[in-house]
Design a protein around this motif. Structure first.
Motif, PDB file in Angstrom:
ATOM      1  N   VAL A 148       8.587  21.221  34.509  1.00  0.00           N
ATOM      2  CA  VAL A 148       7.720  21.722  33.438  1.00  0.00           C
ATOM      3  C   VAL A 148       6.693  20.652  33.075  1.00  0.00           C
ATOM      4  CG1 VAL A 148       9.448  23.287  32.506  1.00  0.00           C
ATOM      5  CG2 VAL A 148       9.336  20.943  31.648  1.00  0.00           C
ATOM      6  N   GLY A 149       5.512  21.076  32.673  1.00  0.00           N
ATOM      7  CA  GLY A 149       4.457  20.155  32.311  1.00  0.00           C
ATOM      8  C   GLY A 149       4.841  19.264  31.143  1.00  0.00           C
ATOM      9  N   ASP A 181       1.137  26.973  28.816  1.00  0.00           N
ATOM     10  CA  ASP A 181       1.977  28.166  28.968  1.00  0.00           C
ATOM     11  C   ASP A 181       3.438  27.821  28.691  1.00  0.00           C
ATOM     12  OD1 ASP A 181       3.017  26.930  31.238  1.00  0.00           O
ATOM     13  OD2 ASP A 181       1.979  28.223  32.664  1.00  0.00           O
ATOM     14  N   GLU A 182       4.318  28.775  28.934  1.00  0.00           N
ATOM     15  CA  GLU A 182       5.737  28.586  28.598  1.00  0.00           C
ATOM     16  C   GLU A 182       6.395  27.488  29.417  1.00  0.00           C
ATOM     17  OE1 GLU A 182       5.452  31.461  31.955  1.00  0.00           O
ATOM     18  OE2 GLU A 182       4.439  31.217  29.999  1.00  0.00           O
ATOM     19  N   ARG A 183       5.772  27.070  30.518  1.00  0.00           N
ATOM     20  CA  ARG A 183       6.307  25.973  31.331  1.00  0.00           C
ATOM     21  C   ARG A 183       5.489  24.700  31.173  1.00  0.00           C
ATOM     22  NH1 ARG A 183      10.437  27.199  34.460  1.00  0.00           N
ATOM     23  NH2 ARG A 183      10.169  25.342  35.754  1.00  0.00           N
ATOM     24  N   GLY A 184       4.717  24.630  30.087  1.00  0.00           N
ATOM     25  CA  GLY A 184       3.980  23.412  29.784  1.00  0.00           C
ATOM     26  C   GLY A 184       2.769  23.164  30.656  1.00  0.00           C
ATOM     27  N   ARG A 185       2.317  24.162  31.398  1.00  0.00           N
ATOM     28  CA  ARG A 185       1.188  23.985  32.303  1.00  0.00           C
ATOM     29  C   ARG A 185      -0.125  24.366  31.629  1.00  0.00           C
ATOM     30  NH1 ARG A 185       4.308  27.407  36.815  1.00  0.00           N
ATOM     31  NH2 ARG A 185       4.189  28.786  35.017  1.00  0.00           N
ATOM     32  N   ILE A 186      -1.196  23.706  32.052  1.00  0.00           N
ATOM     33  CA  ILE A 186      -2.524  23.936  31.490  1.00  0.00           C
ATOM     34  C   ILE A 186      -3.373  24.693  32.507  1.00  0.00           C
ATOM     35  CG2 ILE A 186      -4.611  22.838  30.599  1.00  0.00           C
ATOM     36  CD1 ILE A 186      -2.899  20.450  29.781  1.00  0.00           C
ATOM     37  N   SER A 187      -4.049  25.733  32.060  1.00  0.00           N
ATOM     38  CA  SER A 187      -4.914  26.527  32.950  1.00  0.00           C
ATOM     39  C   SER A 187      -6.263  25.847  33.122  1.00  0.00           C
ATOM     40  CB  SER A 187      -5.116  27.931  32.381  1.00  0.00           C
ATOM     41  OG  SER A 187      -3.889  28.633  32.331  1.00  0.00           O
TER      42      SER A 187
END
Length: 495
Positions: free
Chosen positions: A286-287, A302-308
């Motif tokens: 997770v990010g 997002d819910e997994r700590g990732r940035i778009s």
């Protein structure tokens, strides 16, 4: 005037990079080469991020130590009992790993220093779109300071995902980050997760003679890889006495006492029970964004700590970029580096050319896998007519010399134009061999290139020629495309 349109001299830095992994390093150095004032912020005591400290470098060095000490590569020549050292210990493996990690840290420090990139040991959090608060993490109290930057690159990477219901202890129930702290090698291991990390470590332990059970709820390993290649991997894993439990979900992980002492029991949703000395939990990452206070900059994860990001690695706030594992798949150090370079070039108006569809993938299982371009499933889904050509290492003299009889190189090319569309390799040196195919694809080459060229003998690169002939033979009577050659020069003619 919006903050990011202010004049560069009004900011503390032209570029502030949060995170010192491969993506952050390249972003910072590229900006420094452009004459910008740059700083890299790293909250951990050492720079290098996950890549150097717990991920790519240690795991791949760990793998090489295993391959050498276990004699794995020579077993095809000297028998399955062959080993360079009996009774291999964790300390044997970590001796080499520690040395390489130390060297890589020195290389990164030197690169940043000689390019005049300021390194700041602090925890960063946004206070606004252009303002970042740096909190001291060296035990010097609660000191902090705010800095501003014209452009910001978020390259904080990821951390291993943990299930709160699992009692992790760092020795018998672990995540991949804990492997470097193991006291002893287990006799039996259960790996939960059939992704890249799970497959890599599962195959490493199996090469050491550890009995491994690999569990994944998906029906096949590494779903983004060509199916034929993963079939070879699964076969090789089973040959190394590994048990694959695919299509199975984990229900409970708990410590139990039995006649062999304290062990770990994994209960599956199907009712199966697996007992082992150690469980490695490798269900994704997770990010590492939870401490960044993204909301203050107008961002979210997002819910997994990732940035778009968009195609230029810009976030929804145009002067803030994100690169590397924190933006998700493919989460490879090599690609993170390129993303960092491209982000900086875009931020400062430097034109670049990049071909993301030709980024190679390297998976360091045993045997290793590397791919570039499209696989059969993708082309079939897209309705693209294609043919394949294959070569087995056992057909090549070099394969016999090194004792690798299971390796496979597969070419995929367009049925009508013969343009090379994909290369998929499993076996010794796959991550090096892939670059030959990558280069040919980058120039729009056809499968006939491999027929009309000469490779050193004996080498594994000859697999390209063998696979090309195999593919053309599948076409039946189709003639070879004429090679585009310049007319021969007369003797004495100026070249």
């Amino acid at each position: 005037m919006p903050p990011h349109t202010a004049r560069p001299e009004e900011f503390t830095y032209d570029l502030l990079v949060i995170g010192s992994g491969p993506g952050g390093q390249r972003a910072a150095i590229q900006a420094a080469k452009l004459g910008k004032k740059v700083a890299v912020v790293e909250r951990k005591a050492v720079i290098g991020g996950v890549c150097i400290n717990t991920g790519t470098i240690p795991s791949k060095t760990f793998r090489e130590a295993i391959m050498h000490l276990s004699g794995y590569n020579e077993r095809g020549l000297y028998g399955s009992a062959y080993a360079v050292k009996d009774d291999i210990t964790v300390q044997d493996l970590l001796l080499r790993t520690s040395s390489v990690m130390s060297h890589e840290l020195d290389v990164v420090r030197n690169q940043l220093h000689r390019n005049r990139v300021e390194s700041i040991n602090a925890e960063a959090s946004f206070m606004g779109p252009n303002t970042v608060r740096l909190r001291d993490v060296r035990g010097h109290g609660d000191g902090w300071r705010d800095v501003t930057a014209h452009t910001i690159v978020v390259a904080v990477g990821t951390k291993a995902a943990r299930d709160p219901k699992i009692p992790f202890d760092g020795q018998s129930i672990i995540i991949s980050d804990d492997i470097l702290d193991l006291q002893n090698l287990p006799r039996t291991v259960t790996v939960i997760g059939g992704g890249v990390i799970g497959c890599e470590y599962a195959s490493m332990f199996a090469a050491l003679g550890v009995r491994v059970t690999l569990i994944d709820k998906r029906p096949r390993l590494l779903e983004f890889v060509d199916h034929e290649i993963t079939d070879v991997l699964a076969y090789q894993m089973r040959q190394n006495r590994m048990t694959l439990r695919l299509g199975e979900a984990v229900k409970v992980v708990e410590k139990v006492q039995d006649r062999l002492g304290e062990r770990v029991k994994v209960t599956l949703a199907s009712g199966k029970e697996i007992l082992s000395d150690m469980v490695l939990y490798a269900i994704g990452r997770v990010g590492a964004t939870e401490r960044l206070n993204l909301e203050a900059a107008g961002l979210s994860a997002d819910e997994r700590g990732r940035i778009s990001v968009n195609g230029h690695y810009q976030t929804s706030v145009s002067h803030i970029y994100a690169v590397g594992d924190v933006i998700g798949f493919p989460s490879l150090a090599s690609i993170s580096m390129e993303q960092g370079r491209l982000a900086t070039c875009h931020a400062f108006g430097i034109p670049t050319q990049s071909v993301p569809e030709l980024f190679p993938y390297g998976i360091y299982t045993i045997p290793e896998i590397s791919t570039v371009g499209k696989n059969e499933e993708e082309l079939t889904s897209a309705g693209v007519p294609y043919e394949i050509g294959k070569a087995q290492y056992r057909e090549i003299a070099r394969g016999q010399i090194i004792g690798d009889e299971q390796g496979t190189l597969k070419l995929i090319f367009h049925l009508e134009t013969r343009e090379l569309l994909g290369v998929h390799i499993i076996g010794t040196g796959a991550s090096e061999l892939i670059h030959i195919g990558q280069a040919v694809m980058a120039f729009g080459g056809t499968v006939d290139y491999f027929v009309n060229t000469v490779f050193n003998y004996p080498t594994l690169a000859e697999c390209y020629k063998t696979a090309a002939f195999d593919g053309i033979n599948r076409l039946g009577s189709a003639p070879l495309l004429e090679p585009k050659l310049e007319p021969a020069k007369e003797v004495g003619e100026v070249i």
